[in-house]
Motif scaffolding. Structure first.
Motif, PDB file in Angstrom:
ATOM      1  N   PRO A 440      27.931  51.156  60.979  1.00 14.80           N
ATOM      2  CA  PRO A 440      27.725  52.698  61.168  1.00 14.80           C
ATOM      3  C   PRO A 440      28.435  53.309  59.487  1.00 14.80           C
ATOM      4  CG  PRO A 440      28.423  51.737  63.047  1.00 14.80           C
ATOM      5  CD  PRO A 440      28.534  50.953  62.146  1.00 14.80           C
ATOM      6  N   ASP A 441      27.480  55.602  59.628  1.00 17.20           N
ATOM      7  CA  ASP A 441      28.609  56.002  57.599  1.00 17.20           C
ATOM      8  C   ASP A 441      29.807  56.039  58.728  1.00 17.20           C
ATOM      9  OD1 ASP A 441      25.800  56.007  58.005  1.00 17.20           O
ATOM     10  OD2 ASP A 441      25.999  58.391  59.174  1.00 17.20           O
ATOM     11  N   ASP A 442      30.525  56.026  59.520  1.00 17.41           N
ATOM     12  CA  ASP A 442      32.428  55.655  59.423  1.00 17.41           C
ATOM     13  C   ASP A 442      32.663  54.572  58.396  1.00 17.41           C
ATOM     14  OD1 ASP A 442      31.790  53.782  61.406  1.00 17.41           O
ATOM     15  OD2 ASP A 442      32.750  55.232  62.660  1.00 17.41           O
ATOM     16  N   GLY A 443      32.318  53.787  58.443  1.00 18.71           N
ATOM     17  CA  GLY A 443      33.047  52.610  58.221  1.00 18.71           C
ATOM     18  C   GLY A 443      32.096  51.981  56.508  1.00 18.71           C
ATOM     19  N   ARG A 444      31.486  53.213  56.091  1.00 20.24           N
ATOM     20  CA  ARG A 444      31.183  52.827  54.805  1.00 20.24           C
ATOM     21  C   ARG A 444      31.209  52.451  53.964  1.00 20.24           C
ATOM     22  NH1 ARG A 444      24.135  54.313  55.900  1.00 20.24           N
ATOM     23  NH2 ARG A 444      24.207  53.350  58.274  1.00 20.24           N
ATOM     24  N   ARG A 445      32.304  53.340  53.405  1.00 22.11           N
ATOM     25  CA  ARG A 445      33.163  53.467  52.079  1.00 22.11           C
ATOM     26  C   ARG A 445      34.417  51.790  53.059  1.00 22.11           C
ATOM     27  NH1 ARG A 445      31.500  59.200  51.713  1.00 22.11           N
ATOM     28  NH2 ARG A 445      29.563  59.272  50.708  1.00 22.11           N
ATOM     29  N   ALA A 446      34.595  51.147  54.208  1.00 22.09           N
ATOM     30  CA  ALA A 446      35.600  50.851  53.748  1.00 22.09           C
ATOM     31  C   ALA A 446      37.400  49.802  52.967  1.00 22.09           C
ATOM     32  CB  ALA A 446      35.165  50.095  55.075  1.00 22.09           C
ATOM     33  N   ASP A 447      35.431  49.859  52.079  1.00 22.85           N
ATOM     34  CA  ASP A 447      35.634  48.114  50.660  1.00 22.85           C
ATOM     35  C   ASP A 447      36.747  49.129  49.808  1.00 22.85           C
ATOM     36  OD1 ASP A 447      36.114  46.540  53.005  1.00 22.85           O
ATOM     37  OD2 ASP A 447      34.026  45.630  52.406  1.00 22.85           O
ATOM     38  N   ALA A 448      36.398  50.614  49.278  1.00 18.29           N
ATOM     39  CA  ALA A 448      35.838  51.410  48.677  1.00 18.29           C
ATOM     40  C   ALA A 448      37.844  51.684  48.089  1.00 18.29           C
ATOM     41  CB  ALA A 448      35.820  52.739  48.337  1.00 18.29           C
ATOM     42  N   GLY A 449      38.754  50.735  48.265  1.00 23.50           N
ATOM     43  CA  GLY A 449      40.192  50.784  47.442  1.00 23.50           C
ATOM     44  C   GLY A 449      39.601  48.998  46.387  1.00 23.50           C
ATOM     45  N   PHE A 450      41.061  49.607  45.300  1.00 24.57           N
ATOM     46  CA  PHE A 450      41.082  48.808  44.764  1.00 24.57           C
ATOM     47  C   PHE A 450      42.071  48.164  43.888  1.00 24.57           C
ATOM     48  CE2 PHE A 450      40.480  52.178  42.057  1.00 24.57           C
ATOM     49  CZ  PHE A 450      41.310  52.434  40.615  1.00 24.57           C
ATOM     50  N   VAL A 451      42.084  47.276  43.151  1.00 23.42           N
ATOM     51  CA  VAL A 451      44.214  47.184  43.001  1.00 23.42           C
ATOM     52  C   VAL A 451      43.427  46.372  41.493  1.00 23.42           C
ATOM     53  CG1 VAL A 451      46.120  45.387  42.939  1.00 23.42           C
ATOM     54  CG2 VAL A 451      44.751  46.768  44.641  1.00 23.42           C
ATOM     55  N   ALA A 452      44.304  46.313  39.758  1.00 32.86           N
ATOM     56  CA  ALA A 452      43.433  45.391  38.842  1.00 32.86           C
ATOM     57  C   ALA A 452      44.207  46.067  38.665  1.00 32.86           C
ATOM     58  CB  ALA A 452      42.678  46.552  38.070  1.00 32.86           C
ATOM     59  N   ASP A 453      44.618  44.837  37.803  1.00 32.88           N
ATOM     60  CA  ASP A 453      45.823  43.931  36.704  1.00 32.88           C
ATOM     61  C   ASP A 453      45.821  43.853  35.461  1.00 32.88           C
ATOM     62  OD1 ASP A 453      47.735  44.125  39.547  1.00 32.88           O
ATOM     63  OD2 ASP A 453      47.473  41.709  39.537  1.00 32.88           O
ATOM     64  N   VAL A 454      46.770  44.363  34.560  1.00 30.51           N
ATOM     65  CA  VAL A 454      46.272  43.950  33.246  1.00 30.51           C
ATOM     66  C   VAL A 454      47.311  43.730  32.710  1.00 30.51           C
ATOM     67  CG1 VAL A 454      45.366  45.094  31.119  1.00 30.51           C
ATOM     68  CG2 VAL A 454      44.533  46.562  32.972  1.00 30.51           C
ATOM     69  N   ASP A 455      46.884  42.270  32.622  1.00 29.79           N
ATOM     70  CA  ASP A 455      48.766  41.406  31.142  1.00 29.79           C
ATOM     71  C   ASP A 455      47.953  41.893  29.456  1.00 29.79           C
ATOM     72  OD1 ASP A 455      49.813  40.078  30.756  1.00 29.79           O
ATOM     73  OD2 ASP A 455      49.856  37.874  31.749  1.00 29.79           O
ATOM     74  N   PRO A 456      48.620  42.645  29.216  1.00 33.95           N
ATOM     75  CA  PRO A 456      48.586  42.956  27.840  1.00 33.95           C
ATOM     76  C   PRO A 456      49.245  41.774  27.152  1.00 33.95           C
ATOM     77  CG  PRO A 456      49.385  45.532  28.711  1.00 33.95           C
ATOM     78  CD  PRO A 456      49.251  43.549  29.334  1.00 33.95           C
ATOM     79  N   ALA A 457      49.629  40.845  27.784  1.00 33.97           N
ATOM     80  CA  ALA A 457      50.566  39.487  26.874  1.00 33.97           C
ATOM     81  C   ALA A 457      49.799  38.603  26.811  1.00 33.97           C
ATOM     82  CB  ALA A 457      51.984  39.694  27.653  1.00 33.97           C
ATOM     83  N   ALA A 458      48.589  38.226  27.847  1.00 34.51           N
ATOM     84  CA  ALA A 458      47.942  37.358  27.883  1.00 34.51           C
ATOM     85  C   ALA A 458      47.080  36.615  26.518  1.00 34.51           C
ATOM     86  CB  ALA A 458      47.003  37.224  29.620  1.00 34.51           C
ATOM     87  N   GLY A 459      47.836  36.340  26.635  1.00 32.88           N
ATOM     88  CA  GLY A 459      46.527  35.603  24.386  1.00 32.88           C
ATOM     89  C   GLY A 459      46.654  36.656  23.888  1.00 32.88           C
ATOM     90  N   ALA A 460      44.927  36.830  23.390  1.00 33.23           N
ATOM     91  CA  ALA A 460      44.502  37.985  22.527  1.00 33.23           C
ATOM     92  C   ALA A 460      44.218  38.722  23.564  1.00 33.23           C
ATOM     93  CB  ALA A 460      43.963  37.632  21.129  1.00 33.23           C
ATOM     94  N   LEU A 461      44.412  39.437  24.429  1.00 35.08           N
ATOM     95  CA  LEU A 461      43.424  39.946  25.294  1.00 35.08           C
ATOM     96  C   LEU A 461      43.726  41.290  24.824  1.00 35.08           C
ATOM     97  CD1 LEU A 461      42.141  40.665  28.296  1.00 35.08           C
ATOM     98  CD2 LEU A 461      44.658  41.039  29.394  1.00 35.08           C
TER      99      LEU A 461
END
Length: 677
Positions: A440-461
């Protein structure tokens, strides 16, 4: 009698009471009456317009009044005035509008300095009348219709070099409506450069109090047909088939063809539509509307044009009649694309391709960045919510995308962890229908959250340079990318990190752009900041040494004492750098520094001010008035030109080697076109 710099042409028909302000605004121009002639043509007015013009002319020798019988169009009085105009430039001023006091002086100076044939002055709405805005986002000393938004405005309220108009023998066609569009289009397509004055309100555009503007009263489709055909013919005459012609034709397809069909066609009788209007419009589509043009239009215009191509008269009338109701229909997801569920979508009888209903590239991404923070392991964690409008968050696979705008580093993608969102963004879309077969509509955005980890020190990222952050939001195989907004709390402090295997500490500083987006600066002494005491007051290419950028400015406040020796720096993403000392005035803190670009390798170079004391690196800001330059290197000529889209905060200059044979071929083609014309 000396030749005036500008001839101001004012067609006037029953123009009271606005006419008085209009003429006075021309008389009061700071360029001076000795530089002006004002030619007002009374087109058979019956409301006292002629008497008012005569009264004003008695007080101003620069105002010439011509009286004639009514022609029913602004084209004829403009042409009458053009035939007697003597100015180096011509400016067309409508009798219900008025000028800013310094408008003509600024516009003439812009044309003189940049040797351009047409100058657009910033337009201002008075009383809600629509004015163009895209072209006036920044001042452009010299541009053209292919690399700017100038062609979006085809009104004649501009400064034209009169020699251009006379060379083309250009006059207005005697139409009641759209008479200025073929005129301006022809001038654009033959002009040697266009300038835009965007830092001053030049032209005030208003409706008459009595509502008698010709634009408002001539609102039948039949009034526009001749002018629209002439627009198409003009573009076809001056541009060869191909991408450049399609780019310009698109404007006329959207604004002169499709737009009036949606809101004016049903005002005509069905007999006139079937016998006269429809055949004419079908001919335009067959001759001048190509597939690349259709692909760039909004879905309802694509649908309309495909039906016209297929000669489906009844369907054309139906989709126009039902346009409001059909606009509220839902969307379907199929194969990673989103389609408008119009009644003719995948109707075998209509013969309209699916691409006409594809709205994927137009779906906005609704998102919010909740936090940006450094973790104990040295990674930068970003959290928030994001979803694609009209698409439920089923099978989500969002990624963080990092793109370096001042170096050639490859794009970096960081998969985000998607999770159930406790509270998706409040965007007013809670009851909007979403395309899916899921819960139903009330659950259609339930997975809209995000977490992203940026590691600037990972090699030549992440290499040295400034990185813009984007979100690639995905659901049900649909992908849309959006610039990442900064969290409300702002950017986090800089962090010194040590890349794996390098051993050399590097500063990584998140910062917020003036548009509220989040970016990273990697390397050097940190990102340019707006709280620096450095103030840049001028940018220009040296008049004698064309390869040298001259930067003027000053240091302000008590913090200026901690600047130490200052250097003006250009650097690219490969670590190449050129610096010159910045001589400071010991009393006023003013400086002038000269940075040569000769000898720098081709590519993009970021320009900033680097103090040796405790102050941070300061950006030399993006320059709206700085044009390009060229000089001769050892092997071939070089050019340097600002790249405004490369950075939202910092001047980025692109150095290029000139392809001389290609340049010669372009100039020969241009000369050939002018000879034919």
């Amino acid at each position: 009698m000396s030749q005036p710099r500008v001839s101001v042409i004012v067609p006037a028909y029953n123009a009271m009471p606005e006419l008085t302000d209009c003429i006075n605004s021309a008389i009061e121009q700071t360029i001076g009456l000795d530089q002006l002639e004002i030619i007002a043509v009374n087109d058979g007015s019956t409301d006292g317009t002629g008497k008012e013009l005569d009264r004003l002319a008695a007080t101003c020798a620069a105002l010439r009044v011509i009286h004639q019988e009514s022609s029913g169009t602004a084209a004829v009085p403009r042409n009458v005035a053009l035939d007697v105009a003597r100015g180096d430039f011509v400016f067309f001023l409508d009798s219900d509008d008025y000028l800013g006091p310094d408008a003509l002086r600024r516009m003439v100076a812009m044309a003189d300095e940049n040797r351009t044939d047409i100058v657009l002055g910033k337009m201002v709405s008075v009383g809600g009348r629509a004015v163009p805005t895209a072209v006036f986002k920044s001042t452009q000393p010299r541009t053209d219709i292919f690399s700017s938004a100038a062609y979006r405005t085809l009104g004649c309220w501009k400064l034209f070099r009169r020699s251009l108009l006379e060379r083309l023998n250009l006059r207005f066609p005697p139409f009641r409506n759209t008479e200025d569009k073929p005129f301006t289009a022809t001038a654009y397509l033959n002009a040697d450069g266009v300038s835009v004055v965007a830092d001053y309100d030049c032209y005030y555009h208003r409706d008459r109090a009595n509502g008698n503007n010709l634009t408002l009263t001539a609102q039948n489709l039949s009034h526009r047909m001749q002018g629209t055909r002439m627009c198409f013919e003009t573009v076809a005459r001056h541009l060869e088939p191909g991408a450049r012609r399609d780019q310009i034709m698109r404007r006329h397809v959207e604004w002169e063809l499709c737009g009036p069909l949606w809101w004016l066609l049903l005002r005509e009788s069905e007999e006139d539509i079937r016998e006269h209007i429809y055949p004419e419009i079908r001919d335009w589509v067959d001759r001048w509307v190509t597939d690349p043009v259709i692909e760039k239009l909004q879905p309802r215009d694509r649908l309309l044009l495909h039906l016209l191509r297929a000669d489906r008269f009844d369907d054309v009338m139906t989709v126009i009649r039902d346009a409001d109701r059909d606009a509220e229909r839902g969307h379907a997801v199929d194969g990673g694309r989103v389609y408008w569920e119009h009644p003719l979508f995948r109707d075998p009888g209509a013969g309209v391709p699916d691409s006409a209903f594809d709205v994927t590239g137009r779906l906005p991404v609704r998102h919010r960045t909740d936090s940006a923070s450094w973790q104990q392991d040295g990674t930068l964690r970003l959290t928030g919510h994001a979803f694609i409008e009209h698409v439920a968050t089923l099978d989500p696979a969002t990624e963080l995308v990092l793109r370096c705008y001042d170096a050639d580093h490859p794009e970096v993608r960081v998969p985000a962890r998607v999770h159930a969102a406790a509270g998706p963004p409040d965007d007013g879309l809670a009851d909007e229908r979403l395309a899916d077969d899921g819960p139903p509509d009330d659950g259609r955005r339930a997975d809209a959250g995000f977490v992203a980890d940026v590691d600037p020190a990972a090699g030549a990222l992440l290499g040295r340079g400034r990185w813009n952050l984007f979100l690639d939001v995905r659901a049900q195989g649909v992908s849309r990318t959006v610039r990442l907004k900064a969290p409300e709390a702002g950017a986090v402090p800089a962090r010194t990190i040590t890349p794996a295997g390098s051993g050399e500490p590097t500063v990584v500083e998140p910062y917020v752009t003036k548009w509220g987006n989040l970016s990273l600066h990697v390397g050097g002494r940190g990102a340019p900041r707006e709280d620096t005491p450095f103030r840049t007051t001028g940018l220009a290419w040296h008049p004698a040494r064309r390869d040298t950028l001259v930067v003027t400015g000053r240091l302000e406040g008590e913090a200026a004492g901690g600047a130490g020796p200052v250097r003006l720096r250009a650097e690219n993403g490969r670590g190449d750098r050129r610096e010159v000392p910045v001589p400071l005035d010991g009393t006023g803190g003013r400086f002038t520094a000269e940075l040569p670009f000769k000898g720098l390798r081709p590519g993009r170079w970021t320009v900033n001010l680097a103090p040796s004391g405790s102050l941070p690196v300061a950006a030399v800001p993006v320059a709206t008035g700085l044009g390009g330059t060229h000089w001769f290197g050892l092997a071939r000529p070089r050019t340097a030109r600002p790249v405004p889209e490369a950075s939202e905060t910092t001047l980025v200059v692109e150095v290029r080697a000139v392809d001389v044979p290609a340049l010669v071929r372009r100039r020969l083609r241009r000369a050939g076109r002018r000879t034919r014309n």
